[in-house]
Design a protein around this motif. Structure first.
Motif, PDB file in Angstrom:
ATOM      1  N   PRO A 154      -1.163  36.211  11.537  1.00  0.00           N
ATOM      2  CA  PRO A 154      -2.234  36.833  11.719  1.00  0.00           C
ATOM      3  C   PRO A 154      -3.747  36.972  11.227  1.00  0.00           C
ATOM      4  O   PRO A 154      -3.261  36.635   9.634  1.00  0.00           O
ATOM      5  N   GLY A 155      -4.437  37.083  11.001  1.00  0.00           N
ATOM      6  CA  GLY A 155      -5.904  38.290   9.781  1.00  0.00           C
ATOM      7  C   GLY A 155      -7.111  37.097  10.110  1.00  0.00           C
ATOM      8  O   GLY A 155      -7.709  36.753   8.534  1.00  0.00           O
ATOM      9  N   GLY A 156      -6.714  35.270   9.813  1.00  0.00           N
ATOM     10  CA  GLY A 156      -7.873  33.960  10.166  1.00  0.00           C
ATOM     11  C   GLY A 156      -7.198  33.468   8.556  1.00  0.00           C
ATOM     12  O   GLY A 156      -6.175  33.881   8.468  1.00  0.00           O
ATOM     13  N   PRO A 157      -7.796  32.656   8.893  1.00  0.00           N
ATOM     14  CA  PRO A 157      -7.298  31.246   7.911  1.00  0.00           C
ATOM     15  C   PRO A 157      -6.450  31.847   7.155  1.00  0.00           C
ATOM     16  O   PRO A 157      -7.139  32.725   6.090  1.00  0.00           O
ATOM     17  N   ARG A 158      -6.102  31.396   5.613  1.00  0.00           N
ATOM     18  CA  ARG A 158      -5.366  32.040   4.258  1.00  0.00           C
ATOM     19  C   ARG A 158      -4.827  30.423   3.513  1.00  0.00           C
ATOM     20  O   ARG A 158      -4.325  29.535   4.392  1.00  0.00           O
TER      21      ARG A 158
END
Length: 360
Positions: A154-158
Protein backbone atom coordinates in the motif's frame (compact mmCIF):
# COMPACT_ATOMS: atom_id res chain seq x y z
CA UNK A 1 -5.16 -44.72 5.00
CA UNK A 2 -1.73 -45.29 6.55
CA UNK A 3 0.92 -42.65 5.88
CA UNK A 4 3.49 -45.39 5.26
CA UNK A 5 2.21 -48.91 4.86
CA UNK A 6 3.12 -51.17 7.78
CA UNK A 7 4.39 -48.37 10.04
CA UNK A 8 2.66 -46.79 13.03
CA UNK A 9 1.56 -43.20 12.39
CA UNK A 10 4.09 -41.68 14.81
CA UNK A 11 6.97 -43.56 13.17
CA UNK A 12 5.75 -42.51 9.72
CA UNK A 13 5.64 -38.88 10.81
CA UNK A 14 9.19 -39.21 12.18
CA UNK A 15 10.25 -40.35 8.73
CA UNK A 16 8.54 -37.47 6.94
CA UNK A 17 10.01 -34.73 9.14
CA UNK A 18 13.48 -35.87 8.05
CA UNK A 19 12.83 -35.08 4.40
CA UNK A 20 14.89 -32.22 2.95
CA UNK A 21 12.94 -29.06 2.13
CA UNK A 22 14.08 -29.51 -1.48
CA UNK A 23 12.01 -32.71 -1.64
CA UNK A 24 8.79 -31.16 -0.31
CA UNK A 25 7.18 -30.79 -3.78
CA UNK A 26 8.00 -34.44 -4.61
CA UNK A 27 6.65 -35.66 -1.27
CA UNK A 28 3.43 -33.66 -1.73
CA UNK A 29 2.90 -35.25 -5.14
CA UNK A 30 3.14 -38.86 -3.86
CA UNK A 31 -0.33 -39.02 -2.33
CA UNK A 32 -3.01 -36.88 -0.73
CA UNK A 33 -2.15 -38.15 2.75
CA UNK A 34 1.48 -37.06 2.51
CA UNK A 35 0.52 -33.69 1.06
CA UNK A 36 -1.96 -33.08 3.87
CA UNK A 37 0.56 -34.14 6.50
CA UNK A 38 3.46 -31.90 5.43
CA UNK A 39 1.15 -28.90 5.02
CA UNK A 40 -0.11 -29.08 8.60
CA UNK A 41 1.27 -26.40 10.97
CA UNK A 42 2.21 -29.24 13.33
CA UNK A 43 4.61 -30.63 10.73
CA UNK A 44 6.83 -27.54 10.85
CA UNK A 45 6.69 -27.43 14.65
CA UNK A 46 7.57 -31.12 14.82
CA UNK A 47 10.56 -30.61 12.50
CA UNK A 48 11.87 -27.79 14.67
CA UNK A 49 11.31 -29.63 17.96
CA UNK A 50 13.13 -32.69 16.64
CA UNK A 51 15.92 -30.43 15.27
CA UNK A 52 15.21 -31.64 11.74
CA UNK A 53 14.41 -28.21 10.30
CA UNK A 54 16.95 -26.68 7.94
CA UNK A 55 18.44 -23.21 8.18
CA UNK A 56 18.96 -21.52 4.83
CA UNK A 57 20.21 -18.09 3.84
CA UNK A 58 18.46 -16.72 0.75
CA UNK A 59 20.25 -13.80 -0.92
CA UNK A 60 19.56 -11.44 -3.79
CA UNK A 61 22.81 -12.09 -5.63
CA UNK A 62 24.13 -11.08 -9.04
CA UNK A 63 25.00 -13.74 -11.55
CA UNK A 64 28.75 -14.12 -11.85
CA UNK A 65 30.25 -13.18 -15.21
CA UNK A 66 33.23 -15.31 -16.19
CA UNK A 67 36.44 -13.39 -15.65
CA UNK A 68 39.76 -13.62 -17.38
CA UNK A 69 41.34 -13.59 -13.94
CA UNK A 70 40.26 -16.52 -11.77
CA UNK A 71 38.54 -15.50 -8.56
CA UNK A 72 37.63 -11.99 -9.72
CA UNK A 73 34.40 -10.59 -11.11
CA UNK A 74 34.61 -9.01 -14.53
CA UNK A 75 33.98 -5.27 -14.46
CA UNK A 76 31.04 -4.65 -16.76
CA UNK A 77 29.20 -1.60 -18.06
CA UNK A 78 25.97 -3.59 -18.27
CA UNK A 79 23.52 -3.77 -15.39
CA UNK A 80 24.00 -6.80 -13.13
CA UNK A 81 21.40 -9.54 -13.31
CA UNK A 82 20.12 -10.56 -9.87
CA UNK A 83 18.74 -13.95 -8.87
CA UNK A 84 17.92 -15.77 -5.62
CA UNK A 85 20.78 -17.85 -4.23
CA UNK A 86 20.35 -20.31 -1.36
CA UNK A 87 23.05 -21.32 1.11
CA UNK A 88 22.67 -24.11 3.67
CA UNK A 89 25.40 -22.86 6.05
CA UNK A 90 25.58 -25.96 8.21
CA UNK A 91 26.28 -28.14 5.15
CA UNK A 92 27.98 -25.58 2.93
CA UNK A 93 25.58 -26.33 0.06
CA UNK A 94 24.58 -23.74 -2.55
CA UNK A 95 21.62 -23.73 -4.95
CA UNK A 96 19.41 -21.33 -6.89
CA UNK A 97 15.66 -20.75 -6.67
CA UNK A 98 13.54 -20.52 -9.82
CA UNK A 99 12.69 -16.97 -10.87
CA UNK A 100 9.17 -15.52 -10.92
CA UNK A 101 7.88 -15.53 -14.53
CA UNK A 102 7.62 -11.73 -14.39
CA UNK A 103 11.33 -11.47 -13.57
CA UNK A 104 12.73 -14.09 -15.92
CA UNK A 105 15.47 -11.66 -16.97
CA UNK A 106 16.42 -10.70 -13.40
CA UNK A 107 15.04 -9.44 -10.08
CA UNK A 108 14.45 -5.73 -9.44
CA UNK A 109 17.52 -4.04 -8.02
CA UNK A 110 17.32 -3.30 -4.29
CA UNK A 111 14.27 -5.52 -3.78
CA UNK A 112 13.74 -6.75 -0.23
CA UNK A 113 13.10 -10.35 0.85
CA UNK A 114 11.66 -11.95 4.00
CA UNK A 115 10.88 -15.51 5.04
CA UNK A 116 7.51 -16.45 6.54
CA UNK A 117 7.00 -20.12 7.41
CA UNK A 118 7.47 -22.00 4.13
CA UNK A 119 7.13 -18.82 2.04
CA UNK A 120 9.68 -16.36 0.71
CA UNK A 121 8.32 -12.85 0.04
CA UNK A 122 10.02 -10.60 -2.55
CA UNK A 123 8.99 -6.94 -2.36
CA UNK A 124 9.64 -3.73 -4.26
CA UNK A 125 12.93 -2.76 -5.85
CA UNK A 126 13.80 -0.82 -9.00
CA UNK A 127 12.36 -2.05 -12.26
CA UNK A 128 15.43 -3.18 -14.29
CA UNK A 129 14.08 -1.50 -17.45
CA UNK A 130 12.57 1.79 -16.22
CA UNK A 131 14.65 2.16 -12.99
CA UNK A 132 11.47 3.25 -11.21
CA UNK A 133 10.63 1.96 -7.72
CA UNK A 134 7.99 -0.73 -7.58
CA UNK A 135 5.50 -1.79 -4.91
CA UNK A 136 5.08 -5.31 -6.30
CA UNK A 137 4.94 -8.42 -4.09
CA UNK A 138 5.75 -11.99 -5.12
CA UNK A 139 5.60 -15.07 -2.89
CA UNK A 140 7.55 -18.31 -3.40
CA UNK A 141 6.26 -21.38 -1.58
CA UNK A 142 8.85 -24.03 -0.73
CA UNK A 143 6.16 -26.71 -0.40
CA UNK A 144 4.98 -26.37 -3.99
CA UNK A 145 8.12 -24.77 -5.50
CA UNK A 146 5.78 -22.26 -7.17
CA UNK A 147 5.42 -18.47 -7.28
CA UNK A 148 2.28 -16.40 -6.89
CA UNK A 149 1.59 -12.68 -7.12
CA UNK A 150 0.70 -11.03 -3.83
CA UNK A 151 -1.18 -7.74 -3.36
CA UNK A 152 0.96 -4.66 -3.97
CA UNK A 153 2.40 -2.80 -1.00
CA UNK A 154 0.00 0.00 0.00
CA UNK A 155 0.92 3.66 -0.26
CA UNK A 156 2.49 3.57 -3.69
CA UNK A 157 6.05 2.65 -4.71
CA UNK A 158 8.72 2.91 -2.02
CA UNK A 159 12.43 2.14 -2.04
CA UNK A 160 15.10 1.38 0.57
CA UNK A 161 12.49 0.43 3.16
CA UNK A 162 13.04 -1.90 6.10
CA UNK A 163 11.30 -5.25 6.38
CA UNK A 164 11.22 -8.01 8.97
CA UNK A 165 9.23 -11.20 9.51
CA UNK A 166 7.75 -12.82 12.58
CA UNK A 167 8.77 -16.14 10.90
CA UNK A 168 5.19 -17.35 11.24
CA UNK A 169 2.76 -15.51 8.92
CA UNK A 170 3.47 -11.75 8.88
CA UNK A 171 5.98 -9.45 7.17
CA UNK A 172 6.39 -5.88 8.44
CA UNK A 173 7.48 -3.00 6.18
CA UNK A 174 8.60 0.40 7.50
CA UNK A 175 10.11 3.62 6.22
CA UNK A 176 12.08 4.04 3.00
CA UNK A 177 11.36 6.81 0.51
CA UNK A 178 8.78 7.53 -2.17
CA UNK A 179 9.24 8.34 -5.87
CA UNK A 180 10.19 11.93 -5.00
CA UNK A 181 12.92 10.77 -2.58
CA UNK A 182 10.86 11.89 0.42
CA UNK A 183 11.62 9.78 3.51
CA UNK A 184 8.59 7.96 4.94
CA UNK A 185 7.15 7.41 8.43
CA UNK A 186 4.52 4.90 7.36
CA UNK A 187 4.57 1.17 8.15
CA UNK A 188 2.45 -1.82 7.16
CA UNK A 189 1.94 -5.48 8.04
CA UNK A 190 1.42 -8.12 5.35
CA UNK A 191 -0.42 -11.26 6.48
CA UNK A 192 0.90 -13.79 3.97
CA UNK A 193 -1.66 -16.47 4.86
CA UNK A 194 -4.68 -14.21 4.31
CA UNK A 195 -2.93 -12.16 1.57
CA UNK A 196 -3.86 -8.86 3.21
CA UNK A 197 -1.99 -5.65 4.08
CA UNK A 198 -2.85 -3.77 7.28
CA UNK A 199 -1.56 -0.26 8.10
CA UNK A 200 0.39 0.35 11.30
CA UNK A 201 0.36 3.73 13.06
CA UNK A 202 3.04 6.04 11.65
CA UNK A 203 6.47 6.02 13.25
CA UNK A 204 7.61 9.01 15.27
CA UNK A 205 10.11 10.06 12.62
CA UNK A 206 10.91 9.57 8.93
CA UNK A 207 13.35 6.72 8.30
CA UNK A 208 14.99 6.17 4.93
CA UNK A 209 17.41 3.20 4.68
CA UNK A 210 16.46 1.98 8.15
CA UNK A 211 16.64 -1.63 9.37
CA UNK A 212 13.87 -3.68 10.99
CA UNK A 213 14.35 -6.56 13.42
CA UNK A 214 11.46 -8.63 14.81
CA UNK A 215 11.86 -10.17 18.24
CA UNK A 216 9.42 -11.61 20.80
CA UNK A 217 6.34 -9.95 19.37
CA UNK A 218 7.99 -6.56 18.88
CA UNK A 219 9.20 -4.83 15.73
CA UNK A 220 12.32 -2.73 16.26
CA UNK A 221 13.08 -0.18 13.52
CA UNK A 222 16.65 1.11 13.76
CA UNK A 223 18.43 4.13 12.33
CA UNK A 224 17.83 5.63 8.93
CA UNK A 225 17.52 9.33 8.15
CA UNK A 226 14.88 11.96 7.38
CA UNK A 227 14.48 13.75 4.05
CA UNK A 228 16.60 16.75 5.06
CA UNK A 229 19.50 14.60 6.27
CA UNK A 230 19.98 12.80 2.91
CA UNK A 231 22.27 9.93 3.83
CA UNK A 232 23.41 11.14 7.26
CA UNK A 233 22.21 8.32 9.46
CA UNK A 234 20.62 8.89 12.84
CA UNK A 235 21.14 6.95 16.07
CA UNK A 236 17.55 6.46 17.20
CA UNK A 237 15.21 3.47 17.15
CA UNK A 238 11.56 2.84 17.93
CA UNK A 239 9.71 -0.35 18.83
CA UNK A 240 6.21 -1.45 17.79
CA UNK A 241 4.41 -3.85 20.12
CA UNK A 242 2.15 -6.16 18.11
CA UNK A 243 0.02 -7.04 21.15
CA UNK A 244 -0.90 -3.42 21.93
CA UNK A 245 -0.59 -2.19 18.33
CA UNK A 246 1.38 0.84 19.51
CA UNK A 247 4.83 2.33 19.08
CA UNK A 248 6.87 2.83 22.22
CA UNK A 249 8.87 5.97 23.10
CA UNK A 250 11.61 7.03 20.69
CA UNK A 251 15.00 5.69 21.82
CA UNK A 252 17.28 8.57 20.82
CA UNK A 253 20.67 6.95 21.57
CA UNK A 254 20.01 3.37 20.50
CA UNK A 255 23.13 3.19 18.29
CA UNK A 256 26.56 4.21 19.53
CA UNK A 257 27.31 6.07 16.34
CA UNK A 258 25.33 7.36 13.36
CA UNK A 259 26.03 4.46 11.01
CA UNK A 260 24.14 2.44 8.41
CA UNK A 261 22.17 -0.16 10.43
CA UNK A 262 21.63 -2.73 7.64
CA UNK A 263 23.70 -5.45 9.38
CA UNK A 264 21.53 -5.45 12.54
CA UNK A 265 20.02 -8.88 13.30
CA UNK A 266 18.28 -10.60 16.20
CA UNK A 267 21.08 -12.16 18.24
CA UNK A 268 18.89 -14.57 20.19
CA UNK A 269 19.05 -15.19 23.92
CA UNK A 270 22.03 -16.37 25.88
CA UNK A 271 23.45 -16.08 29.39
CA UNK A 272 24.56 -12.53 28.59
CA UNK A 273 21.11 -11.48 27.39
CA UNK A 274 22.04 -10.55 23.82
CA UNK A 275 19.22 -8.88 21.94
CA UNK A 276 20.85 -7.65 18.74
CA UNK A 277 24.05 -8.14 16.78
CA UNK A 278 25.59 -5.99 14.06
CA UNK A 279 28.85 -5.33 12.24
CA UNK A 280 30.40 -1.98 13.06
CA UNK A 281 33.64 -1.09 11.41
CA UNK A 282 35.83 -4.14 11.76
CA UNK A 283 33.96 -5.53 14.76
CA UNK A 284 30.95 -7.70 15.47
CA UNK A 285 29.12 -6.02 18.35
CA UNK A 286 26.27 -7.21 20.55
CA UNK A 287 23.70 -5.17 22.43
CA UNK A 288 23.79 -6.33 26.04
CA UNK A 289 21.39 -4.35 28.16
CA UNK A 290 21.88 -0.80 26.88
CA UNK A 291 25.51 -1.24 25.88
CA UNK A 292 27.08 -2.36 22.62
CA UNK A 293 30.08 -4.62 23.26
CA UNK A 294 32.57 -6.17 20.86
CA UNK A 295 32.24 -9.96 20.67
CA UNK A 296 34.52 -10.70 17.69
CA UNK A 297 36.56 -9.15 14.90
CA UNK A 298 35.22 -9.30 11.35
CA UNK A 299 37.48 -11.61 9.29
CA UNK A 300 40.31 -9.70 7.62
CA UNK A 301 39.18 -10.84 4.17
CA UNK A 302 35.93 -8.92 4.58
CA UNK A 303 35.87 -5.14 4.23
CA UNK A 304 32.32 -4.73 2.94
CA UNK A 305 29.63 -6.70 4.81
CA UNK A 306 26.64 -7.39 2.54
CA UNK A 307 24.30 -9.33 4.83
CA UNK A 308 24.21 -11.03 8.21
CA UNK A 309 22.13 -13.87 9.63
CA UNK A 310 22.04 -15.26 13.16
CA UNK A 311 20.59 -18.19 15.04
CA UNK A 312 21.28 -19.82 18.39
CA UNK A 313 25.03 -19.76 18.96
CA UNK A 314 26.01 -18.78 15.42
CA UNK A 315 26.44 -15.74 13.19
CA UNK A 316 26.63 -15.95 9.40
CA UNK A 317 28.33 -13.13 7.53
CA UNK A 318 28.53 -12.58 3.75
CA UNK A 319 30.72 -9.89 2.22
CA UNK A 320 33.73 -9.04 0.07
CA UNK A 321 37.15 -7.44 0.28
CA UNK A 322 36.08 -4.55 -1.95
CA UNK A 323 34.05 -3.37 -4.93
CA UNK A 324 33.90 -5.95 -7.72
CA UNK A 325 35.59 -8.62 -5.62
CA UNK A 326 34.07 -12.08 -5.01
CA UNK A 327 31.58 -12.35 -2.16
CA UNK A 328 32.24 -15.04 0.43
CA UNK A 329 30.67 -16.38 3.61
CA UNK A 330 32.01 -16.88 7.13
CA UNK A 331 30.38 -18.63 10.08
CA UNK A 332 31.11 -17.46 13.64
CA UNK A 333 30.61 -19.63 16.70
CA UNK A 334 29.44 -17.10 19.27
CA UNK A 335 30.57 -19.27 22.19
CA UNK A 336 34.02 -20.07 20.79
CA UNK A 337 34.60 -16.76 19.01
CA UNK A 338 36.15 -18.61 16.06
CA UNK A 339 35.35 -18.12 12.37
CA UNK A 340 35.05 -20.78 9.68
CA UNK A 341 35.19 -19.79 6.02
CA UNK A 342 32.51 -21.33 3.81
CA UNK A 343 33.42 -22.64 0.38
CA UNK A 344 31.65 -20.73 -2.37
CA UNK A 345 31.43 -22.15 -5.91
CA UNK A 346 32.36 -19.54 -8.51
CA UNK A 347 28.73 -19.31 -9.63
CA UNK A 348 27.84 -18.06 -6.15
CA UNK A 349 30.45 -15.34 -5.60
CA UNK A 350 28.51 -12.49 -7.25
CA UNK A 351 27.54 -9.27 -5.49
CA UNK A 352 24.97 -9.72 -2.69
CA UNK A 353 22.44 -6.92 -2.19
CA UNK A 354 20.36 -8.35 0.64
CA UNK A 355 19.38 -11.59 2.30
CA UNK A 356 17.25 -13.29 4.93
CA UNK A 357 17.57 -16.39 7.07
CA UNK A 358 14.80 -19.01 7.08
CA UNK A 359 14.25 -22.13 9.17
CA UNK A 360 12.11 -24.59 7.23
Amino acid sequence: MELISGLPEDVARDCLIRVSYQQFPAVASVCKGWKTEIERPEFRRRRRTAKQSQKILVTVQSKNIASEKPGLLMKSTTNPVYRLSVLEPEKGLWSELPMPPEFASGLPMFCQIAGVGYDLVVMGGWDPDSWKPSNSVFVYNFMSAKWRRGPDMPGGPRAFFACASDQDRTVYVAGGHDEEKNALRSAFAYDVASDEWVPLPDMATERDECKAVFRHGRLCVVGGYCTEMQGRFGRSAEVFDVATWRWGPLEEEFLDDAACPRTCVDGGDDSEGRVMLMCRGGDVVALQGETWRTVAKVPGEIRNVACVGAWEGALLLVGSSGFGEPHMGFLLGLKTGSWAKLKSPEDFTGHVQSGCLLEI
